[in-house]
Write a protein that holds these residues in place. Sequence first.
Motif, PDB file in Angstrom:
ATOM      1  N   ILE A  24       0.876  -1.207   0.040  1.00 28.59           N
ATOM      2  CA  ILE A  24      -0.096  -0.124  -0.110  1.00 28.59           C
ATOM      3  C   ILE A  24       0.886   1.301  -0.037  1.00 28.59           C
ATOM      4  CG2 ILE A  24      -1.806   1.302   1.348  1.00 28.59           C
ATOM      5  CD1 ILE A  24      -2.634  -1.469   2.504  1.00 28.59           C
ATOM      6  N   VAL A  25       0.900   1.814  -1.222  1.00 29.02           N
ATOM      7  CA  VAL A  25       1.748   3.039  -1.356  1.00 29.02           C
ATOM      8  C   VAL A  25       3.060   2.766  -1.005  1.00 29.02           C
ATOM      9  CG1 VAL A  25       2.073   5.572  -0.838  1.00 29.02           C
ATOM     10  CG2 VAL A  25      -0.241   4.695  -0.649  1.00 29.02           C
ATOM     11  N   ASP A  26       3.910   2.927   0.180  1.00 27.49           N
ATOM     12  CA  ASP A  26       5.260   2.702   0.040  1.00 27.49           C
ATOM     13  C   ASP A  26       5.481   1.833   1.421  1.00 27.49           C
ATOM     14  OD1 ASP A  26       4.740   4.495   2.205  1.00 27.49           O
ATOM     15  OD2 ASP A  26       6.723   5.438   1.973  1.00 27.49           O
ATOM     16  N   GLU A  27       4.314   1.039   1.716  1.00 33.89           N
ATOM     17  CA  GLU A  27       4.153   0.209   3.063  1.00 33.89           C
ATOM     18  C   GLU A  27       3.885  -1.169   2.617  1.00 33.89           C
ATOM     19  OE1 GLU A  27       2.456   1.936   6.678  1.00 33.89           O
ATOM     20  OE2 GLU A  27       1.069  -0.018   6.438  1.00 33.89           O
ATOM     21  N   ALA A  28       4.694  -2.110   3.147  1.00 34.97           N
ATOM     22  CA  ALA A  28       4.428  -3.516   2.898  1.00 34.97           C
ATOM     23  C   ALA A  28       3.580  -4.030   4.302  1.00 34.97           C
ATOM     24  CB  ALA A  28       5.685  -4.326   2.609  1.00 34.97           C
TER      25      ALA A  28
ATOM     26  N   ALA B  57      12.136  -4.149   0.217  1.00 31.69           N
ATOM     27  CA  ALA B  57      12.922  -3.013   0.011  1.00 31.69           C
ATOM     28  C   ALA B  57      13.534  -2.655  -1.344  1.00 31.69           C
ATOM     29  CB  ALA B  57      14.245  -3.257   1.034  1.00 31.69           C
ATOM     30  N   HIS B  58      13.667  -3.899  -2.073  1.00 29.67           N
ATOM     31  CA  HIS B  58      14.230  -3.766  -3.272  1.00 29.67           C
ATOM     32  C   HIS B  58      12.986  -2.876  -4.267  1.00 29.67           C
ATOM     33  CE1 HIS B  58      16.047  -4.285  -7.270  1.00 29.67           C
ATOM     34  NE2 HIS B  58      14.885  -5.020  -7.709  1.00 29.67           N
TER      35      HIS B  58
ATOM     36  N   GLN C 178       8.670   0.400   4.891  1.00 27.76           N
ATOM     37  CA  GLN C 178       8.539  -0.380   6.129  1.00 27.76           C
ATOM     38  C   GLN C 178       7.671  -1.511   5.911  1.00 27.76           C
ATOM     39  OE1 GLN C 178       6.802   2.126   9.046  1.00 27.76           O
ATOM     40  NE2 GLN C 178       4.881   2.290   7.819  1.00 27.76           N
ATOM     41  N   LEU C 179       7.823  -2.636   6.839  1.00 30.05           N
ATOM     42  CA  LEU C 179       7.073  -3.775   6.860  1.00 30.05           C
ATOM     43  C   LEU C 179       6.278  -3.836   7.876  1.00 30.05           C
ATOM     44  CD1 LEU C 179       6.520  -6.563   4.949  1.00 30.05           C
ATOM     45  CD2 LEU C 179       7.897  -7.521   6.675  1.00 30.05           C
ATOM     46  N   LEU C 180       4.990  -3.945   8.047  1.00 26.93           N
ATOM     47  CA  LEU C 180       4.140  -4.130   9.018  1.00 26.93           C
ATOM     48  C   LEU C 180       3.510  -5.448   9.381  1.00 26.93           C
ATOM     49  CD1 LEU C 180       2.241  -0.756   9.184  1.00 26.93           C
ATOM     50  CD2 LEU C 180       3.754  -1.605  10.922  1.00 26.93           C
ATOM     51  N   LEU C 181       3.351  -5.975  10.494  1.00 24.12           N
ATOM     52  CA  LEU C 181       2.399  -7.172  10.477  1.00 24.12           C
ATOM     53  C   LEU C 181       1.866  -7.305  11.918  1.00 24.12           C
ATOM     54  CD1 LEU C 181       4.324  -9.448  12.862  1.00 24.12           C
ATOM     55  CD2 LEU C 181       5.964  -9.116  10.958  1.00 24.12           C
ATOM     56  N   GLU C 182       0.820  -8.160  11.928  1.00 22.94           N
ATOM     57  CA  GLU C 182       0.108  -8.308  13.137  1.00 22.94           C
ATOM     58  C   GLU C 182       0.604  -9.892  13.650  1.00 22.94           C
ATOM     59  OE1 GLU C 182      -1.985  -5.278  11.362  1.00 22.94           O
ATOM     60  OE2 GLU C 182      -1.635  -7.305  10.726  1.00 22.94           O
ATOM     61  N   VAL C 183       0.956 -10.197  14.850  1.00 21.48           N
ATOM     62  CA  VAL C 183       1.132 -11.446  15.425  1.00 21.48           C
ATOM     63  C   VAL C 183       0.243 -11.716  16.829  1.00 21.48           C
ATOM     64  CG1 VAL C 183       3.063 -10.661  16.762  1.00 21.48           C
ATOM     65  CG2 VAL C 183       3.023 -13.362  16.148  1.00 21.48           C
ATOM     66  N   ARG C 184      -0.293 -12.896  16.872  1.00 21.72           N
ATOM     67  CA  ARG C 184      -1.013 -13.224  18.153  1.00 21.72           C
ATOM     68  C   ARG C 184      -0.125 -12.803  19.401  1.00 21.72           C
ATOM     69  NH1 ARG C 184      -5.575 -16.437  17.784  1.00 21.72           N
ATOM     70  NH2 ARG C 184      -5.956 -16.963  15.603  1.00 21.72           N
ATOM     71  N   VAL C 185      -0.533 -12.277  20.552  1.00 26.82           N
ATOM     72  CA  VAL C 185       0.132 -12.177  21.838  1.00 26.82           C
ATOM     73  C   VAL C 185       0.691 -13.476  22.229  1.00 26.82           C
ATOM     74  CG1 VAL C 185      -0.716 -10.130  22.113  1.00 26.82           C
ATOM     75  CG2 VAL C 185      -1.773 -11.803  23.185  1.00 26.82           C
ATOM     76  N   SER C 186       0.259 -14.699  21.922  1.00 22.87           N
ATOM     77  CA  SER C 186       0.473 -15.961  22.490  1.00 22.87           C
ATOM     78  C   SER C 186       1.433 -16.587  21.738  1.00 22.87           C
ATOM     79  CB  SER C 186      -0.691 -16.699  22.546  1.00 22.87           C
ATOM     80  OG  SER C 186      -1.149 -17.098  21.353  1.00 22.87           O
ATOM     81  N   ASN C 187       1.854 -16.072  20.548  1.00 18.09           N
ATOM     82  CA  ASN C 187       2.596 -16.712  19.321  1.00 18.09           C
ATOM     83  C   ASN C 187       4.245 -16.219  19.957  1.00 18.09           C
ATOM     84  OD1 ASN C 187       4.158 -17.851  17.260  1.00 18.09           O
ATOM     85  ND2 ASN C 187       2.513 -17.267  15.768  1.00 18.09           N
ATOM     86  N   HIS C 188       4.653 -16.880  20.995  1.00 18.06           N
ATOM     87  CA  HIS C 188       6.072 -16.570  21.333  1.00 18.06           C
ATOM     88  C   HIS C 188       7.204 -16.691  20.255  1.00 18.06           C
ATOM     89  CE1 HIS C 188       4.004 -15.321  25.022  1.00 18.06           C
ATOM     90  NE2 HIS C 188       3.690 -16.520  25.290  1.00 18.06           N
ATOM     91  N   ALA C 189       7.257 -18.030  19.766  1.00 12.96           N
ATOM     92  CA  ALA C 189       7.949 -18.450  18.709  1.00 12.96           C
ATOM     93  C   ALA C 189       8.302 -17.281  17.718  1.00 12.96           C
ATOM     94  CB  ALA C 189       7.816 -19.832  18.293  1.00 12.96           C
ATOM     95  N   ALA C 190       6.818 -16.815  17.014  1.00  9.56           N
ATOM     96  CA  ALA C 190       6.912 -15.783  16.034  1.00  9.56           C
ATOM     97  C   ALA C 190       7.417 -14.630  16.625  1.00  9.56           C
ATOM     98  CB  ALA C 190       5.700 -15.730  15.408  1.00  9.56           C
ATOM     99  N   ILE C 191       7.165 -14.044  17.472  1.00 11.29           N
ATOM    100  CA  ILE C 191       7.577 -12.794  18.364  1.00 11.29           C
ATOM    101  C   ILE C 191       9.105 -12.699  18.268  1.00 11.29           C
ATOM    102  CG2 ILE C 191       7.469 -11.173  20.179  1.00 11.29           C
ATOM    103  CD1 ILE C 191       4.426 -12.249  20.526  1.00 11.29           C
TER     104      ILE C 191
ATOM    105  N   ARG D  40       9.178  -3.079  10.954  1.00 13.40           N
ATOM    106  CA  ARG D  40      10.503  -2.639  10.941  1.00 13.40           C
ATOM    107  C   ARG D  40      10.703  -1.890   9.498  1.00 13.40           C
ATOM    108  NH1 ARG D  40      15.079  -7.176   8.843  1.00 13.40           N
ATOM    109  NH2 ARG D  40      16.303  -5.526   7.803  1.00 13.40           N
ATOM    110  N   ALA D  41      11.461  -0.954   9.902  1.00 15.39           N
ATOM    111  CA  ALA D  41      11.931   0.020   8.606  1.00 15.39           C
ATOM    112  C   ALA D  41      12.952  -0.750   7.541  1.00 15.39           C
ATOM    113  CB  ALA D  41      12.646   1.112   9.053  1.00 15.39           C
ATOM    114  N   LEU D  42      12.597  -0.338   6.181  1.00 16.37           N
ATOM    115  CA  LEU D  42      13.453  -0.951   5.181  1.00 16.37           C
ATOM    116  C   LEU D  42      14.492   0.097   4.690  1.00 16.37           C
ATOM    117  CD1 LEU D  42      10.536  -2.973   3.559  1.00 16.37           C
ATOM    118  CD2 LEU D  42      12.014  -3.956   5.110  1.00 16.37           C
ATOM    119  N   GLY D  43      15.680  -0.426   4.727  1.00 17.87           N
ATOM    120  CA  GLY D  43      16.770   0.655   4.133  1.00 17.87           C
ATOM    121  C   GLY D  43      16.739   0.380   2.822  1.00 17.87           C
TER     122      GLY D  43
END
Length: 161
Positions: A73-77, A106-107, A112-125, A157-160
């Motif tokens: 979306i525009v410049d955001e993933a 980034a290429h 930036q890259l945004l995401l949602e993650v379940r608060v209980s998903n400790h491995a993914a976090i 996470r910001a993307l350089g």
Amino acid sequence: MAYPETYQKVLEADQLVRPLAPEDVPAVLDIERQGYSHPWSESVFLDCFKDNYRLWGACHGDMLIAYAVVNYIVDEAHLLNICVHPGARGEGVGRYLLRHVLATAAHEGMSQLLLEVRVSNHAAIALYQDEGFHEVGQRPGYYPAANGREDARVLMRALGH
């Protein structure tokens, strides 16, 4: 699906990330249904085959073992979905695919890259934090859960360039 103990070495030598096609949806659905208590439907996946989406599959040989769905979306993933087959978890496949998503976004000029993650998903976090993500908010009741709804952490996470 069982993988040999040397899977990580095989993975590094034989890993391929490729764009997904609509013909991959049955394999994606198989992984999705094994990975999530509230899986996406076939129609949701098929609706993502549009110009502003990137659908990636990680393969081991000819076998799809993970996938990611990203919306631009525009410049955001926005990473909408990432899932690794239960038989391939803990072997670095998710990290490999996430790094591909980050590098490609980034290429392609995303800031930036945004995401949602379940608060209980400790491995993914833990994986996301290890890859440079930080929390920018929470979404109360974002995910369906067995006993109602579960909150999500919003990570960025910001993307350089």
